[in-house]
Design an enzyme around this catalytic site. Structure first.
Site, PDB file in Angstrom:
ATOM      1  N   ASN A  28      49.906   5.416  28.334  1.00  0.00           N
ATOM      2  CA  ASN A  28      50.619   6.160  27.301  1.00  0.00           C
ATOM      3  C   ASN A  28      50.616   5.871  26.032  1.00  0.00           C
ATOM      4  O   ASN A  28      50.806   6.540  24.800  1.00  0.00           O
ATOM      5  CB  ASN A  28      51.814   6.179  27.858  1.00  0.00           C
ATOM      6  CG  ASN A  28      52.470   6.816  29.021  1.00  0.00           C
ATOM      7  OD1 ASN A  28      51.586   7.437  29.579  1.00  0.00           O
ATOM      8  ND2 ASN A  28      53.829   6.960  29.206  1.00  0.00           N
ATOM      9  N   PHE A  33      48.404   0.084  28.352  1.00  0.00           N
ATOM     10  CA  PHE A  33      48.718   1.226  29.283  1.00  0.00           C
ATOM     11  C   PHE A  33      48.522   2.478  28.816  1.00  0.00           C
ATOM     12  O   PHE A  33      48.500   2.725  27.739  1.00  0.00           O
ATOM     13  CB  PHE A  33      50.234   0.915  29.646  1.00  0.00           C
ATOM     14  CG  PHE A  33      50.505  -0.304  30.661  1.00  0.00           C
ATOM     15  CD1 PHE A  33      50.455  -0.224  31.991  1.00  0.00           C
ATOM     16  CD2 PHE A  33      50.782  -1.290  30.127  1.00  0.00           C
ATOM     17  CE1 PHE A  33      50.654  -1.247  32.979  1.00  0.00           C
ATOM     18  CE2 PHE A  33      51.061  -2.431  31.003  1.00  0.00           C
ATOM     19  CZ  PHE A  33      51.001  -2.592  32.504  1.00  0.00           C
ATOM     20  N   ASN A  67      48.412  11.787  29.389  1.00  0.00           N
ATOM     21  CA  ASN A  67      49.055  11.176  28.641  1.00  0.00           C
ATOM     22  C   ASN A  67      48.119  10.134  27.594  1.00  0.00           C
ATOM     23  O   ASN A  67      48.448   9.879  26.530  1.00  0.00           O
ATOM     24  CB  ASN A  67      50.286  10.293  29.285  1.00  0.00           C
ATOM     25  CG  ASN A  67      51.312  11.163  29.600  1.00  0.00           C
ATOM     26  OD1 ASN A  67      51.645  12.090  29.238  1.00  0.00           O
ATOM     27  ND2 ASN A  67      52.047  10.638  30.779  1.00  0.00           N
ATOM     28  N   HIS A  75      43.951   6.878  38.451  1.00  0.00           N
ATOM     29  CA  HIS A  75      44.100   7.089  37.024  1.00  0.00           C
ATOM     30  C   HIS A  75      43.138   6.249  36.048  1.00  0.00           C
ATOM     31  O   HIS A  75      43.178   6.163  34.957  1.00  0.00           O
ATOM     32  CB  HIS A  75      45.424   6.788  36.502  1.00  0.00           C
ATOM     33  CG  HIS A  75      46.184   7.691  35.453  1.00  0.00           C
ATOM     34  ND1 HIS A  75      45.812   8.931  35.200  1.00  0.00           N
ATOM     35  CD2 HIS A  75      47.500   7.569  34.736  1.00  0.00           C
ATOM     36  CE1 HIS A  75      46.259   9.347  34.510  1.00  0.00           C
ATOM     37  NE2 HIS A  75      47.663   8.601  33.837  1.00  0.00           N
ATOM     38  N   TYR A 133      47.019  -1.434  39.494  1.00  0.00           N
ATOM     39  CA  TYR A 133      46.550  -0.427  39.072  1.00  0.00           C
ATOM     40  C   TYR A 133      44.928  -0.050  39.220  1.00  0.00           C
ATOM     41  O   TYR A 133      44.356   1.151  39.086  1.00  0.00           O
ATOM     42  CB  TYR A 133      46.766   0.407  37.674  1.00  0.00           C
ATOM     43  CG  TYR A 133      48.337   0.182  37.496  1.00  0.00           C
ATOM     44  CD1 TYR A 133      49.153   1.429  37.810  1.00  0.00           C
ATOM     45  CD2 TYR A 133      48.970  -0.700  36.893  1.00  0.00           C
ATOM     46  CE1 TYR A 133      50.638   1.331  37.592  1.00  0.00           C
ATOM     47  CE2 TYR A 133      50.345  -0.746  36.656  1.00  0.00           C
ATOM     48  CZ  TYR A 133      50.945   0.498  36.749  1.00  0.00           C
ATOM     49  OH  TYR A 133      52.750   0.417  36.743  1.00  0.00           O
ATOM     50  N   ASP A 145      40.151  10.626  33.970  1.00  0.00           N
ATOM     51  CA  ASP A 145      40.417  11.252  35.391  1.00  0.00           C
ATOM     52  C   ASP A 145      40.899  12.823  34.850  1.00  0.00           C
ATOM     53  O   ASP A 145      41.603  12.843  33.784  1.00  0.00           O
ATOM     54  CB  ASP A 145      41.590  10.416  36.139  1.00  0.00           C
ATOM     55  CG  ASP A 145      42.998  10.504  35.203  1.00  0.00           C
ATOM     56  OD1 ASP A 145      42.810   9.588  34.212  1.00  0.00           O
ATOM     57  OD2 ASP A 145      43.860  10.872  35.885  1.00  0.00           O
TER      58      ASP A 145
END
Length: 206
Positions: free
Chosen positions: A68, A66, A114, A20, A15, A93
């Site tokens: 969320n 992460f 999220n 993101h 990632y 973002d």
């Protein structure tokens, strides 16, 4: 003043370069500017740096939970050190802002993000500062998840990095608590419009 700078993203090499993770990119830049290296701290479920500015402790945080579950990491640090929401800035973002631009805002909706959604839930308030880093929109709502978890094009990546560099100019104002000045610096720090080439003589052919 801002006592806690949070950058949102997802951990791990898969990632690292995705849209993101623009919030992570911002914190990396602040970390370098303040000479405050980030290290893993399991107590706060994230990468953490601690430094001092004008006699005041300043924290940097990249949640490693992460996206969320970003609020789990943020709440752990905020609650332990008694940092008020308005002393916190979250960089993230933003789909509704084009690459190359950023906005500073206090409070408001999570707009479906999220990471912000979980911070809202964990803190029980939306009254914290956000640095919205534009990544643009794919044009189709169904493509959003794929868009944010994909690397930006080279042009977009350059625009985002330039935005982060320009927004860094507001760091002294953020640290001083001069949010009006920080807002002016961030909102007026837009890339110059490209010059339209003109033919010799200064006139276009009709």
């Amino acid at each position: 003043m801002i006592r806690l700078f949070v950058g949102l993203g997802n951990p791990g090499p898969d990632y690292d370069q995705t849209r993101h993770n623009a919030g992570f990119w911002w914190i990396d830049t602040v970390s370098q500017a303040l000479h405050a290296p980030l290290v893993i701290d399991k107590s706060y479920y994230g990468m953490v740096a601690r430094t001092s500015v004008a006699g005041q402790t300043v924290w940097l945080l990249q949640p490693q939970t992460f996206m969320n579950l970003s609020g789990k990491s943020v709440a752990a640090l905020v609650n332990f050190f008694k940092i008020s929401p308005q002393e916190m800035l979250v960089a993230h973002d933003d789909l509704d802002i084009p690459p190359g631009e950023a906005k500073l805002k206090l409070g408001g909706s999570h707009a479906g993000h999220n990471g912000l959604r979980d911070i809202h839930a964990q803190l029980g308030t939306d009254q914290y500062w956000r640095l919205k880093i534009g990544i643009g929109h794919p044009g189709n709502r169904a493509d959003v998840i794929h868009w944010v978890l994909k690397k930006p094009s080279p042009d977009h990546r350059i625009a985002i990095e330039q935005t982060i560099d320009r927004a860094l100019k507001a760091l002294p104002a953020l640290l001083a608590g001069d949010m009006d000045q920080a807002t002016r610096l961030i909102h007026t720090s837009k890339p110059p419009r490209p010059k339209i080439p003109r033919p010799p003589g200064g006139n276009f052919d009709s």
